[in-house]
Design an enzyme around this catalytic site. Sequence first.
Site, PDB file in Angstrom:
ATOM      1  N   TRP A  99       0.820  -1.207   0.000  1.00 16.49           N
ATOM      2  CA  TRP A  99       0.000   0.000   0.000  1.00 16.49           C
ATOM      3  C   TRP A  99       0.854   1.257   0.000  1.00 16.49           C
ATOM      4  CZ3 TRP A  99      -4.144  -1.697  -1.804  1.00 16.49           C
ATOM      5  CH2 TRP A  99      -4.645  -2.950  -1.414  1.00 16.49           C
ATOM      6  N   ASP A 166      -1.160   6.958   6.280  1.00 15.95           N
ATOM      7  CA  ASP A 166      -2.233   6.002   6.019  1.00 15.95           C
ATOM      8  C   ASP A 166      -2.313   5.114   7.255  1.00 15.95           C
ATOM      9  OD1 ASP A 166      -3.875   3.929   5.251  1.00 15.95           O
ATOM     10  OD2 ASP A 166      -2.746   3.399   3.450  1.00 15.95           O
ATOM     11  N   LYS A 190     -11.094  -1.555   7.936  1.00  9.09           N
ATOM     12  CA  LYS A 190     -10.021  -2.322   8.570  1.00  9.09           C
ATOM     13  C   LYS A 190     -10.130  -2.346  10.097  1.00  9.09           C
ATOM     14  CE  LYS A 190      -7.505  -3.511   4.971  1.00  9.09           C
ATOM     15  NZ  LYS A 190      -7.309  -4.919   4.592  1.00  9.09           N
TER      16      LYS A 190
END
Length: 355
Positions: A99, A166, A190
Amino acid sequence: MKKYNFNAGPCILDRSVIEKTAQAILDFNGIGLSLAEISHRSKDFQPVIDEAEALVKELLQVPEGYSVLFLGGGASLEFCMIPYNFLKTKAAYLNTGVWAKKAMKEAKLFGEVVEVASSADANYTFIPKGWECPTDVDYLHITTNNTIYGTEIRKDLDVPVRMIADMSSDIFSRPIDVAKYDAIYAGAQKNLSMAGVTIVIVKNDALGHVDRQIPTMLDYRTHVEKGSMFNTPPVVPIYTALENLRWMKAQGGVEAMDKLAQQRAEIVYGEIDRNKLFRGTVAEEDRSVMNLCFVMKDEYKELEKEFMEFATSKGMVGIKGHRSVGGFRASCYNAQSIEGCQALVACMKEFEAQH
């Protein structure tokens, strides 16, 4: 048979959060209409987004001068929104996984990107250390938790520039110093809600400093000015987030979540290190407490499929590791219980005894 949800995302949610969301979909607050069909601009929904914003600020102790946004598009859209809004000439990125790499790829469309460090050559089995952050960059971008590989930066870094993070898979799992960041973003599925909403915490005076024109929907100022109501927000995922924020507060907030995370990790990693069949996949000092990755030791590799079938028969759900790593992954987000971790450990011990 009781099932234990170790899926990497969408995340496990406390049963009370699921039940309250289900009730709201049937009849929201007794108004005779479903949450799924009411107007986002109605007097019935506005208190939901107001309270959710207030709880985010309370739980994370967000200082004055920051806005909390509830947006669509997932964290992947933020990969381009961040450089669109913040990258003037050059940005620094720490490459700790898939990511982070994707975020870096998008940023290169908007300006120069400096990769300050990477653990890609070691299949991201550790968090790089000893690197220096340039002082002439607009921001440093980090990915705090790497769901695929099971590494985590569980502290706020001290660097000479502002940070953007993030935090999709570990937000609300520990206290953070929001003041160190220009923006924090997290896909809610998440560790907070169902898929469909992304939370962004953005420093207001950090916006509006790039020269480029920004499309209306991709400009954070649009959403700050309209209180996340510029277009129809994902009302059901926001409501689920609200119920989960309420639940976290009732449990003792992020400090309590942090303590539980450490306890869960100690239980599961303790068994991984003790059990003769298994081994961890990343450097011990960088182990994630959200996504606990492990594989069969080389001499027992042929038992991998058998253990997967055995664990499934014992009610373990979603423990198959990502294809980039293989093996197994026990995702222990905030709502994961100590009981669930103990059940996984009992499963591992029983399988060891059989072999």
